[in-house]
Design an enzyme around this catalytic site. Structure first.
Site, PDB file in Angstrom:
ATOM      1  N   HIS A 380       0.570  -1.266   0.000  1.00  0.00           N
ATOM      2  CA  HIS A 380       0.078  -0.022  -0.182  1.00  0.00           C
ATOM      3  C   HIS A 380       0.851   1.265  -0.114  1.00  0.00           C
ATOM      4  O   HIS A 380       2.129   1.236   0.462  1.00  0.00           O
ATOM      5  CB  HIS A 380      -0.862  -0.004   1.195  1.00  0.00           C
ATOM      6  CG  HIS A 380      -0.513   0.076   2.527  1.00  0.00           C
ATOM      7  ND1 HIS A 380      -0.290   1.474   2.993  1.00  0.00           N
ATOM      8  CD2 HIS A 380       0.129  -0.481   3.513  1.00  0.00           C
ATOM      9  CE1 HIS A 380       0.083   1.616   4.271  1.00  0.00           C
ATOM     10  NE2 HIS A 380       0.496   0.325   4.535  1.00  0.00           N
ATOM     11  N   GLU A 427      -4.912   1.747   2.677  1.00  0.00           N
ATOM     12  CA  GLU A 427      -4.858   0.615   3.669  1.00  0.00           C
ATOM     13  C   GLU A 427      -4.835   1.116   4.941  1.00  0.00           C
ATOM     14  O   GLU A 427      -5.624   0.403   5.909  1.00  0.00           O
ATOM     15  CB  GLU A 427      -3.712   0.152   3.327  1.00  0.00           C
ATOM     16  CG  GLU A 427      -3.310  -1.390   4.034  1.00  0.00           C
ATOM     17  CD  GLU A 427      -2.885  -1.209   5.327  1.00  0.00           C
ATOM     18  OE1 GLU A 427      -2.521  -1.965   6.188  1.00  0.00           O
ATOM     19  OE2 GLU A 427      -2.468   0.083   5.764  1.00  0.00           O
ATOM     20  N   GLU A 428      -4.551   2.163   5.233  1.00  0.00           N
ATOM     21  CA  GLU A 428      -4.366   2.762   6.762  1.00  0.00           C
ATOM     22  C   GLU A 428      -5.542   2.830   7.340  1.00  0.00           C
ATOM     23  O   GLU A 428      -5.894   2.625   8.410  1.00  0.00           O
ATOM     24  CB  GLU A 428      -3.454   3.856   7.167  1.00  0.00           C
ATOM     25  CG  GLU A 428      -2.037   3.698   6.637  1.00  0.00           C
ATOM     26  CD  GLU A 428      -1.227   2.909   7.480  1.00  0.00           C
ATOM     27  OE1 GLU A 428      -1.890   2.205   8.378  1.00  0.00           O
ATOM     28  OE2 GLU A 428      -0.098   2.679   7.523  1.00  0.00           O
ATOM     29  N   GLU A 436     -11.689  -3.100  -1.885  1.00  0.00           N
ATOM     30  CA  GLU A 436     -12.546  -2.814  -3.196  1.00  0.00           C
ATOM     31  C   GLU A 436     -11.951  -3.299  -4.318  1.00  0.00           C
ATOM     32  O   GLU A 436     -13.079  -3.774  -5.099  1.00  0.00           O
ATOM     33  CB  GLU A 436     -12.599  -1.274  -3.284  1.00  0.00           C
ATOM     34  CG  GLU A 436     -13.118  -0.397  -1.966  1.00  0.00           C
ATOM     35  CD  GLU A 436     -14.253  -1.012  -1.348  1.00  0.00           C
ATOM     36  OE1 GLU A 436     -15.244  -0.996  -2.013  1.00  0.00           O
ATOM     37  OE2 GLU A 436     -14.419  -1.478  -0.184  1.00  0.00           O
ATOM     38  N   ASP A 456       4.078  -4.908   3.067  1.00  0.00           N
ATOM     39  CA  ASP A 456       3.633  -3.659   3.709  1.00  0.00           C
ATOM     40  C   ASP A 456       4.637  -2.892   4.011  1.00  0.00           C
ATOM     41  O   ASP A 456       4.775  -1.657   3.755  1.00  0.00           O
ATOM     42  CB  ASP A 456       2.757  -4.255   4.896  1.00  0.00           C
ATOM     43  CG  ASP A 456       1.878  -2.822   5.607  1.00  0.00           C
ATOM     44  OD1 ASP A 456       2.446  -1.804   5.673  1.00  0.00           O
ATOM     45  OD2 ASP A 456       0.769  -3.202   6.039  1.00  0.00           O
ATOM     46  N   GLY A 527      -3.963  -7.525   9.384  1.00  0.00           N
ATOM     47  CA  GLY A 527      -3.098  -6.437   9.505  1.00  0.00           C
ATOM     48  C   GLY A 527      -2.668  -5.571   8.516  1.00  0.00           C
ATOM     49  O   GLY A 527      -2.105  -4.551   8.226  1.00  0.00           O
ATOM     50  N   ARG A 545       9.053  -9.157   5.855  1.00  0.00           N
ATOM     51  CA  ARG A 545       9.554  -7.981   6.030  1.00  0.00           C
ATOM     52  C   ARG A 545      11.015  -8.378   7.137  1.00  0.00           C
ATOM     53  O   ARG A 545      11.054  -9.467   7.524  1.00  0.00           O
ATOM     54  CB  ARG A 545       8.704  -7.110   6.971  1.00  0.00           C
ATOM     55  CG  ARG A 545       8.256  -7.705   8.171  1.00  0.00           C
ATOM     56  CD  ARG A 545       7.294  -6.729   8.871  1.00  0.00           C
ATOM     57  NE  ARG A 545       5.876  -6.647   8.172  1.00  0.00           N
ATOM     58  CZ  ARG A 545       4.928  -5.917   8.533  1.00  0.00           C
ATOM     59  NH1 ARG A 545       5.054  -5.207   9.625  1.00  0.00           N
ATOM     60  NH2 ARG A 545       3.770  -5.690   7.739  1.00  0.00           N
ATOM     61  N   TYR A 561       5.834   3.814  15.241  1.00  0.00           N
ATOM     62  CA  TYR A 561       5.026   3.368  14.494  1.00  0.00           C
ATOM     63  C   TYR A 561       3.801   4.624  14.469  1.00  0.00           C
ATOM     64  O   TYR A 561       3.501   5.299  15.418  1.00  0.00           O
ATOM     65  CB  TYR A 561       4.280   2.345  15.024  1.00  0.00           C
ATOM     66  CG  TYR A 561       3.051   1.532  14.412  1.00  0.00           C
ATOM     67  CD1 TYR A 561       3.171   1.166  13.144  1.00  0.00           C
ATOM     68  CD2 TYR A 561       1.960   1.361  15.161  1.00  0.00           C
ATOM     69  CE1 TYR A 561       1.902   0.607  12.677  1.00  0.00           C
ATOM     70  CE2 TYR A 561       0.838   0.706  14.605  1.00  0.00           C
ATOM     71  CZ  TYR A 561       0.942   0.225  13.229  1.00  0.00           C
ATOM     72  OH  TYR A 561      -0.091  -0.369  13.081  1.00  0.00           O
ATOM     73  N   SER A 638     -17.436 -34.445  17.322  1.00  0.00           N
ATOM     74  CA  SER A 638     -16.544 -34.442  18.398  1.00  0.00           C
ATOM     75  C   SER A 638     -15.225 -33.645  17.962  1.00  0.00           C
ATOM     76  O   SER A 638     -14.714 -33.689  16.886  1.00  0.00           O
ATOM     77  CB  SER A 638     -16.364 -35.623  19.123  1.00  0.00           C
ATOM     78  OG  SER A 638     -15.849 -36.553  18.669  1.00  0.00           O
ATOM     79  N   ASP A 676      -3.948 -26.702 -10.994  1.00  0.00           N
ATOM     80  CA  ASP A 676      -5.111 -25.936 -10.591  1.00  0.00           C
ATOM     81  C   ASP A 676      -5.422 -26.851  -9.044  1.00  0.00           C
ATOM     82  O   ASP A 676      -6.161 -25.886  -8.176  1.00  0.00           O
ATOM     83  CB  ASP A 676      -6.222 -26.251 -11.506  1.00  0.00           C
ATOM     84  CG  ASP A 676      -6.200 -25.367 -12.699  1.00  0.00           C
ATOM     85  OD1 ASP A 676      -5.271 -24.303 -12.402  1.00  0.00           O
ATOM     86  OD2 ASP A 676      -6.912 -25.374 -13.559  1.00  0.00           O
ATOM     87  N   HIS A 699     -13.180 -17.616   4.978  1.00  0.00           N
ATOM     88  CA  HIS A 699     -12.008 -18.672   5.514  1.00  0.00           C
ATOM     89  C   HIS A 699     -12.419 -19.194   6.715  1.00  0.00           C
ATOM     90  O   HIS A 699     -12.029 -18.474   7.841  1.00  0.00           O
ATOM     91  CB  HIS A 699     -10.555 -18.098   5.272  1.00  0.00           C
ATOM     92  CG  HIS A 699      -9.671 -19.130   4.824  1.00  0.00           C
ATOM     93  ND1 HIS A 699      -9.203 -20.276   5.726  1.00  0.00           N
ATOM     94  CD2 HIS A 699      -8.923 -19.530   3.711  1.00  0.00           C
ATOM     95  CE1 HIS A 699      -8.439 -21.042   5.044  1.00  0.00           C
ATOM     96  NE2 HIS A 699      -8.231 -20.724   3.930  1.00  0.00           N
TER      97      HIS A 699
END
Length: 760
Positions: A380, A427-428, A436, A456, A527, A545, A561, A638, A676, A699
């Protein structure tokens, strides 16, 4: 006439057929004889066939790794940090146009600027947000600073810095008593209300950043009737070497007393534009009433720890527990009242939500053999201020990566599959640009997207690579890291590659045999921009990262940050002066992209999925089996049934991977079918109804904890339902939901196993 014509036609046809048959027989004989006496030379086969039935040029990997230039990354970072670039402002559009033109110049096949009309959030610069301490006459004896004090020239020279704020905070001016609530977690509020019997209604909460997502702190405060929330970065978490000038920025990376962490309060579910959940925010999209969203209903504001000191030193009430004490030189009291009677706190929050256009930039290098299979590479672009770490270190890395790929393309190289580079917007504010776009392109992505590779932040420390990812990504992460030299000169003797340093610093499956040790790959939370790809599209995803030593320095985030001190100076002088760590991440990122784009068999090893789920079920059994027994519920499926199904899944994976590795590479249809199956397994874990209470999170095997959006885990729906179930007023109703969801998990894993077979 009829009889004569028919007889002539029959004789002519017979002659032609005999001649054709003779020619075919002769040709077949020559071909069979040639193949029986000769080996076919690859030079006689068409180039398209050779390309379709083999891996790409092996030299490309080395070219990517050797051609990444740290000085170019420095140049790109200097540009992006030269000014503030908040989503939706003019600079955001200017930088989007810059990326578009750069990618065109670099030689990408196509570059598009794609805009969405979304709800963003901004403070009123003419009536800036503040928090004041009032005496018994209502006079302000202290008011927080509007801006962070400039500490370097690059910060002082900027004139468009937006004051600190929380995006999507409600506006208002609540006044009341102040209560200190530690990190603002569920257990912290429970301690105050259950253990201390404190009434928090209409009180203003003061809490520390860290441990959980800031938006969860606001949700918890709202649930207890609070009037507002103030959040500060405590020096015990953000200035661990002390708050003296020589121990903080600009002399070190630690947060100074004037630093403030900005950030969004928007929860990740539903992701994206608050007004168009599940659908892209296009011109003709239906938009819900803002009042019907789950955006915060109470004001919130971030302050510095220098500011927090003025409030904490005036608080009375009982002393907070020892583990609630922080790094300021005072005793942290719980509050509820001030030392001086009649004193209060007043918040002045002017933040409002506004519709703005924001721009994604999408650049493509089209695949030569399988152009309809996409390897997506993303970062981003927007930042709260300068964003030297988040996200511009990643942006600079991506622009150098596209330069190298563009150069290779100009030299004649083409990937087997299409490379799609994505510069995301907003993104922030809440992963808006990427969400979108995923919603807009979802019908194509679920059938064509192979993987999503996210960076990121490229560099937030210089200790080791750190990775988040689905188990489908583990092998390609490891393979790429093994090819990239370790940039750390002090450890290169013991660890020559990124992989060696990674496994040395963050070991995971430690066994008696050192050869079995692998690096840790943490689960994805919500995140960053991978969120919609994996949790809504089922696209295998990862984020890499360079990071700090989390064992010796256990931080929730790097100290500066989202503050105005995330400057070019920080990166250029303190964190990565040579930009070699940036280059190392870029090389690993590029090698992963090349491997997925160029390998005839996609580099997805499903074995890690089986192992991961077996381990996760074992943890469930250890932590919750007795709770299940004590519930007295007769379950449709179970934990033991879940364990059996997961082991069957693991067994089938082992068989399938052996079959995949033996597939005939000259059989292009067989290769496509196997690829696939590898690509689509992740989609088998999507459920139409989503997670319990989170229907838009599809998910159901991996996801974020509902208690902390940043953290990922296996079986998140089950863990959410079991959280404090013993305190539930109506446990039978909750156990019924557990029973249903457990049954869905068993079915889903069984169905996923079946996708690895050609039989129906």
């Amino acid at each position: 006439m009829g009889r004569y014509s028919g007889g002539l036609y029959s004789r002519q046809t017979l002659i032609v057929c005999l001649l054709v048959s003779f020619a075919i027989s002769l040709s077949l004989g020559v071909i069979i004889g040639w193949f029986s006496h000769s080996s076919p030379s690859t030079s006689t086969l068409p180039d398209s066939f050779l390309r379709a039935t083999s891996d790409g040029d092996p030299s490309i990997s080395e070219k990517i790794i050797t051609q990444i230039d740290p000085e170019n990354i420095r140049t790109y970072l200097r540009y992006f940090t030269s000014t503030s670039h908040l989503a939706g402002d003019e600079q955001d559009r200017i930088q989007a146009e810059y990326v578009k033109k750069l990618w065109q110049d670099q030689g990408l096949d196509s570059v598009d600027l794609q805009s969405y009309d979304v709800l963003l959030s901004y403070p009123d610069v003419n009536s800036p947000n503040t928090v004041s301490l009032l005496d018994d006459k209502g006079t302000a004896v202290y008011t927080t600073d509007v801006q962070e004090k400039p500490l370097t020239d690059d910060q002082a020279d900027a004139d468009n810095i937006i004051p600190p704020f929380h995006a999507y905070s409600a506006s208002g001016t609540p006044t009341g008593v102040l209560v200190y609530v530690n990190y603002g977690r569920v257990e912290d509020f429970n301690y105050l209300t259950r253990n201390k019997s404190m009434n928090l209604t209409n009180a203003i909460m003061l809490c520390r950043y860290g441990k959980v997502f800031r938006g969860e702190k606001i949700v918890n405060a709202q649930a207890h009737g609070a009037a507002g929330v103030i959040i500060f970065s405590d020096p015990s978490d953000y200035a661990m070497d002390g708050t003296e000038p020589e121990n903080v920025y600009p002399n070190t990376w630690w947060l100074p007393p004037t630093g403030v962490q900005r950030g969004t309060l928007k929860l990740s579910s539903p992701p994206g534009d608050p007004l168009t959940p599940s659908y892209p925010a296009t011109e003709h999209a239906y938009r819900v009433n803002p009042k019907d969203t789950d955006l915060p209903k109470i004001p919130s504001h971030p302050i510095s720890y220098g500011g927090a000191y003025h409030f904490l030193k005036e608080l009375s009430g009982e002393s907070a527990p020892e583990d609630w004490q922080g790094g300021l030189n005072l005793t942290y009291n719980l509050g509820g009242e001030f030392i001086k009677p009649g004193w209060a706190v007043r918040m002045n929050v002017s933040t409002t939500n506004q519709r703005r256009k924001t721009y994604n930039v999408i650049g493509t290098i089209e695949g030569e053999v399988e152009p309809d299979r996409y390897v997506l590479v993303g970062n981003h672009r927007d930042a709260w201020v300068f964003g030297a770490v988040d996200p511009s270190s990643g942006t600079a890395a991506m622009l150098e990566l596209t330069r190298v790929f563009g150069k290779l393309k100009k030299e004649g190289w083409k990937p087997r599959r299409s490379l799609v580079f994505c510069s995301w917007a907003a993104e922030e504010h809440g992963l808006i640009g990427s969400t979108e776009w995923v919603e807009d392109k979802l019908k194509s992505l679920v059938n064509r997207a192979l993987v999503y590779l996210n960076v990121d932040i490229a560099v937030q420390g210089n200790f080791s690579i750190r990775a988040l990812g689905t188990p489908t990504m583990y092998q390609s992460l490891f393979d790429a890291a093994k090819k990239v030299p370790n940039p750390n000169s002090t450890s290169v003797a013991e660890a020559s590659t990124l992989y060696d340093q990674w496994v040395r610093c963050f070991p995971d499956n430690v066994t008696a045999d050192p050869d079995d040790t692998q690096p840790e790959v943490a689960a994805l939370g919500t995140g960053s921009d991978y969120r919609s790809f994996i949790y809504n599209g089922g696209v295998p995803s990862c984020d890499i990262r360079y990071t700090w030593d989390k064992f010796s320095t256990p931080l929730s985030s790097y100290p500066l940050y989202h503050s105005a001190y995330e400057t070019f100076f920080l990166m250029d002088k303190l964190m990565d002066p040579t930009f070699e760590y940036h280059a190392a991440v870029t090389k690993m990122w590029g090698e992963m992209a090349r491997n997925h784009a160029d390998s005839i068999l996609v580099p997805i090893d499903l074995s890690y999925y089986g192992t991961s789920l077996v381990d996760s079920v074992a943890k469930l059994q250890k932590d919750y089996k007795q709770l299940f027994i004590d519930s007295g519920v007769t379950f449709a499926a179970s934990l033991d049934v879940l364990e059996t199904e997961v082991k069957s899944f693991q067994k089938r994976i082992k068989q399938f991977m052996q079959e995949a590795n033996e597939v005939d590479h000259t059989n292009t249809l067989a290769v496509r079918a196997v690829n696939d199956q590898l690509m689509l397994l992740e989609r088998a874990f999507l459920d139409s109804y989503g997670l319990p209470g989170r229907p838009l999170d599809k998910h159901i095997i991996y996801g974020a904890s509902s208690q902390d959006n940043y953290s990922g885990m296996a079986f998140p729906g089950l863990f959410d339902l079991l959280f404090e179930i013993d305190r539930e007023p109506n446990p039978a109703e909750r156990w019924d939901k557990v029973d249903k969801h457990l049954s869905v998990l068993v079915y889903t894993i069984h169905a996923a196993t079946a996708t690895l077979s050609s039989a129906i």
